[in-house]
Design a protein around this motif. Structure first.
Motif, PDB file in Angstrom:
ATOM      1  N   GLY A 171      -3.240   8.480 -15.798  1.00 43.73           N
ATOM      2  CA  GLY A 171      -3.051   7.061 -15.479  1.00 43.73           C
ATOM      3  C   GLY A 171      -1.624   6.610 -15.715  1.00 43.73           C
ATOM      4  O   GLY A 171      -1.026   5.906 -14.891  1.00 43.73           O
ATOM      5  N   CYS A 172      -1.057   7.044 -16.847  1.00 45.58           N
ATOM      6  CA  CYS A 172       0.331   6.673 -17.172  1.00 45.58           C
ATOM      7  C   CYS A 172       1.294   7.192 -16.119  1.00 45.58           C
ATOM      8  O   CYS A 172       2.201   6.478 -15.691  1.00 45.58           O
ATOM      9  N   ALA A 173       1.116   8.445 -15.721  1.00 42.81           N
ATOM     10  CA  ALA A 173       2.040   9.052 -14.757  1.00 42.81           C
ATOM     11  C   ALA A 173       1.961   8.354 -13.405  1.00 42.81           C
ATOM     12  O   ALA A 173       2.996   8.121 -12.769  1.00 42.81           O
ATOM     13  N   ILE A 174       0.763   8.004 -12.969  1.00 43.94           N
ATOM     14  CA  ILE A 174       0.632   7.284 -11.699  1.00 43.94           C
ATOM     15  C   ILE A 174       1.428   5.982 -11.770  1.00 43.94           C
ATOM     16  O   ILE A 174       2.244   5.692 -10.896  1.00 43.94           O
ATOM     17  N   GLY A 175       1.213   5.212 -12.823  1.00 43.85           N
ATOM     18  CA  GLY A 175       1.916   3.944 -12.977  1.00 43.85           C
ATOM     19  C   GLY A 175       3.403   4.115 -13.193  1.00 43.85           C
ATOM     20  O   GLY A 175       4.220   3.390 -12.615  1.00 43.85           O
ATOM     21  N   GLU A 176       3.757   5.080 -14.027  1.00 40.62           N
ATOM     22  CA  GLU A 176       5.169   5.326 -14.347  1.00 40.62           C
ATOM     23  C   GLU A 176       5.943   5.739 -13.097  1.00 40.62           C
ATOM     24  O   GLU A 176       7.008   5.191 -12.801  1.00 40.62           O
ATOM     25  N   VAL A 177       5.421   6.709 -12.366  1.00 47.19           N
ATOM     26  CA  VAL A 177       6.098   7.190 -11.161  1.00 47.19           C
ATOM     27  C   VAL A 177       6.173   6.073 -10.121  1.00 47.19           C
ATOM     28  O   VAL A 177       7.237   5.830  -9.531  1.00 47.19           O
ATOM     29  N   LEU A 178       5.062   5.383  -9.911  1.00 45.92           N
ATOM     30  CA  LEU A 178       5.048   4.279  -8.949  1.00 45.92           C
ATOM     31  C   LEU A 178       6.070   3.206  -9.325  1.00 45.92           C
ATOM     32  O   LEU A 178       6.837   2.736  -8.472  1.00 45.92           O
ATOM     33  N   GLY A 179       6.108   2.849 -10.606  1.00 46.72           N
ATOM     34  CA  GLY A 179       7.072   1.844 -11.067  1.00 46.72           C
ATOM     35  C   GLY A 179       8.514   2.290 -10.904  1.00 46.72           C
ATOM     36  O   GLY A 179       9.369   1.514 -10.465  1.00 46.72           O
ATOM     37  N   MET A 180       8.788   3.554 -11.254  1.00 51.28           N
ATOM     38  CA  MET A 180      10.146   4.083 -11.104  1.00 51.28           C
ATOM     39  C   MET A 180      10.556   4.131  -9.629  1.00 51.28           C
ATOM     40  O   MET A 180      11.681   3.776  -9.268  1.00 51.28           O
ATOM     41  N   VAL A 181       9.618   4.554  -8.773  1.00 52.17           N
ATOM     42  CA  VAL A 181       9.908   4.635  -7.342  1.00 52.17           C
ATOM     43  C   VAL A 181      10.149   3.235  -6.764  1.00 52.17           C
ATOM     44  O   VAL A 181      11.138   3.006  -6.072  1.00 52.17           O
ATOM     45  N   ILE A 182       9.267   2.294  -7.051  1.00 56.09           N
ATOM     46  CA  ILE A 182       9.413   0.933  -6.525  1.00 56.09           C
ATOM     47  C   ILE A 182      10.697   0.293  -7.046  1.00 56.09           C
ATOM     48  O   ILE A 182      11.470  -0.295  -6.273  1.00 56.09           O
ATOM     49  N   GLY A 183      10.923   0.394  -8.363  1.00 55.96           N
ATOM     50  CA  GLY A 183      12.117  -0.202  -8.957  1.00 55.96           C
ATOM     51  C   GLY A 183      13.401   0.387  -8.410  1.00 55.96           C
ATOM     52  O   GLY A 183      14.356  -0.340  -8.097  1.00 55.96           O
ATOM     53  N   THR A 184      13.423   1.708  -8.258  1.00 56.27           N
ATOM     54  CA  THR A 184      14.609   2.382  -7.723  1.00 56.27           C
ATOM     55  C   THR A 184      14.807   2.026  -6.247  1.00 56.27           C
ATOM     56  O   THR A 184      15.913   1.713  -5.812  1.00 56.27           O
ATOM     57  N   TRP A 185      13.724   2.034  -5.486  1.00 57.33           N
ATOM     58  CA  TRP A 185      13.779   1.718  -4.051  1.00 57.33           C
ATOM     59  C   TRP A 185      14.269   0.291  -3.820  1.00 57.33           C
ATOM     60  O   TRP A 185      15.045   0.031  -2.908  1.00 57.33           O
ATOM     61  N   LEU A 186      13.809  -0.643  -4.677  1.00 61.99           N
ATOM     62  CA  LEU A 186      14.226  -2.039  -4.535  1.00 61.99           C
ATOM     63  C   LEU A 186      15.605  -2.312  -5.134  1.00 61.99           C
ATOM     64  O   LEU A 186      16.130  -3.413  -5.006  1.00 61.99           O
ATOM     65  N   GLY A 187      16.162  -1.325  -5.824  1.00 60.73           N
ATOM     66  CA  GLY A 187      17.467  -1.511  -6.449  1.00 60.73           C
ATOM     67  C   GLY A 187      17.424  -2.413  -7.671  1.00 60.73           C
ATOM     68  O   GLY A 187      18.419  -3.063  -8.007  1.00 60.73           O
ATOM     69  N   LEU A 188      16.271  -2.427  -8.353  1.00 62.41           N
ATOM     70  CA  LEU A 188      16.142  -3.244  -9.565  1.00 62.41           C
ATOM     71  C   LEU A 188      17.018  -2.676 -10.671  1.00 62.41           C
ATOM     72  O   LEU A 188      17.358  -1.489 -10.662  1.00 62.41           O
ATOM     73  N   SER A 189      17.331  -3.495 -11.652  1.00 59.99           N
ATOM     74  CA  SER A 189      18.079  -3.013 -12.821  1.00 59.99           C
ATOM     75  C   SER A 189      17.213  -2.000 -13.573  1.00 59.99           C
ATOM     76  O   SER A 189      15.995  -1.934 -13.374  1.00 59.99           O
ATOM     77  N   ASN A 190      17.855  -1.221 -14.432  1.00 63.93           N
ATOM     78  CA  ASN A 190      17.102  -0.246 -15.223  1.00 63.93           C
ATOM     79  C   ASN A 190      16.029  -0.915 -16.065  1.00 63.93           C
ATOM     80  O   ASN A 190      14.909  -0.419 -16.168  1.00 63.93           O
ATOM     81  N   ILE A 191      16.364  -2.047 -16.668  1.00 67.75           N
ATOM     82  CA  ILE A 191      15.391  -2.759 -17.517  1.00 67.75           C
ATOM     83  C   ILE A 191      14.211  -3.243 -16.683  1.00 67.75           C
ATOM     84  O   ILE A 191      13.056  -3.080 -17.088  1.00 67.75           O
ATOM     85  N   ALA A 192      14.472  -3.812 -15.522  1.00 68.28           N
ATOM     86  CA  ALA A 192      13.389  -4.292 -14.661  1.00 68.28           C
ATOM     87  C   ALA A 192      12.541  -3.125 -14.151  1.00 68.28           C
ATOM     88  O   ALA A 192      11.305  -3.234 -14.079  1.00 68.28           O
ATOM     89  N   THR A 193      13.186  -2.016 -13.816  1.00 65.92           N
ATOM     90  CA  THR A 193      12.453  -0.833 -13.350  1.00 65.92           C
ATOM     91  C   THR A 193      11.548  -0.294 -14.453  1.00 65.92           C
ATOM     92  O   THR A 193      10.380   0.028 -14.215  1.00 65.92           O
ATOM     93  N   ILE A 194      12.078  -0.197 -15.664  1.00 68.06           N
ATOM     94  CA  ILE A 194      11.274   0.279 -16.795  1.00 68.06           C
ATOM     95  C   ILE A 194      10.125  -0.685 -17.081  1.00 68.06           C
ATOM     96  O   ILE A 194       8.994  -0.256 -17.310  1.00 68.06           O
ATOM     97  N   ALA A 195      10.394  -1.977 -17.042  1.00 69.79           N
ATOM     98  CA  ALA A 195       9.330  -2.969 -17.277  1.00 69.79           C
ATOM     99  C   ALA A 195       8.212  -2.814 -16.240  1.00 69.79           C
ATOM    100  O   ALA A 195       7.025  -2.855 -16.582  1.00 69.79           O
ATOM    101  N   LEU A 196       8.587  -2.629 -14.989  1.00 78.44           N
ATOM    102  CA  LEU A 196       7.597  -2.432 -13.928  1.00 78.44           C
ATOM    103  C   LEU A 196       6.815  -1.138 -14.158  1.00 78.44           C
ATOM    104  O   LEU A 196       5.585  -1.117 -14.067  1.00 78.44           O
ATOM    105  N   ALA A 197       7.522  -0.062 -14.493  1.00 78.80           N
ATOM    106  CA  ALA A 197       6.875   1.234 -14.724  1.00 78.80           C
ATOM    107  C   ALA A 197       5.898   1.173 -15.899  1.00 78.80           C
ATOM    108  O   ALA A 197       4.784   1.694 -15.819  1.00 78.80           O
ATOM    109  N   VAL A 198       6.307   0.525 -16.979  1.00 80.97           N
ATOM    110  CA  VAL A 198       5.437   0.409 -18.159  1.00 80.97           C
ATOM    111  C   VAL A 198       4.206  -0.439 -17.829  1.00 80.97           C
ATOM    112  O   VAL A 198       3.075  -0.077 -18.175  1.00 80.97           O
TER     113      VAL A 198
END
Length: 163
Positions: free
Chosen positions: A35-62
């Motif tokens: 479950g964590c990996a699904i959310g973590e990977v999805l959050g990292m992919v979405i955050g990176t794709w959208l060009g979010l800041s590292n903090i926002a990407t991590i918050a989304l992934a968590v």
């Protein structure tokens, strides 16, 4: 599965205290990691794709790691016959500490690997660091889960519903 009355569940729950094997802890951790990996990977992919800041990407992934981690447990205990409110309580008790440990470890590694967060989705650095982070998080979370299961906590709470 036969339905257990509250007292039977309590008794069954206590039968498992002190009997946590490494394989049980690894299995519980693998369930949590899924479950964590699904959310973590999805959050990292979405955050990176959208060009979010590292903090926002991590918050989304968590956030997504918690949602997917809890959702997998809830799905399993709903199948065992629990009502949604009770299933949510079981998921919170079973997975919270495990998810917290995993998320702290894997995000610390992602931030700690130079350039990984900024590497982009087409980069081996991004995917290699993420895979490494999740693997280390798994290894470091297994002993935490073993300790908790041995005390009738964590994944031991959900164990009674898997039979």
């Amino acid at each position: 599965m036969t339905e257990m009355r509250a007292g039977e569940h309590h008794e069954h729950h206590h039968q498992h205290q002190g009997k946590a094997s490494w394989s049980t802890a690894a299995s519980a951790t693998l369930h949590c990691l899924t479950g964590c990996a699904i959310g973590e990977v999805l959050g990292m992919v979405i955050g990176t794709w959208l060009g979010l800041s590292n903090i926002a990407t991590i918050a989304l992934a968590v956030t997504l790691a918690f949602i997917f981690g809890y959702a997998l447990t809830i799905r399993g205990v709903l199948k065992a016959g629990l009502k949604m409110k009770q299933a949510l309580k079981v998921a919170l008790a079973a997975d919270t500490v495990s998810i917290v440990v995993m998320e702290v470890v894997d995000n610390a590694i992602m931030v700690g690997v130079p350039g990984a967060m900024d590497a982009g989705l087409g980069s081996w650095l991004f995917w290699g660091a993420l895979a490494f982070a999740l693997a280390v998080a798994f290894v470091l979370t297994v002993p935490v889960n073993k300790w908790m299961i041995g005390r009738g906590r964590g994944h031991a709470v959900v164990h009674a519903y898997h039979h």
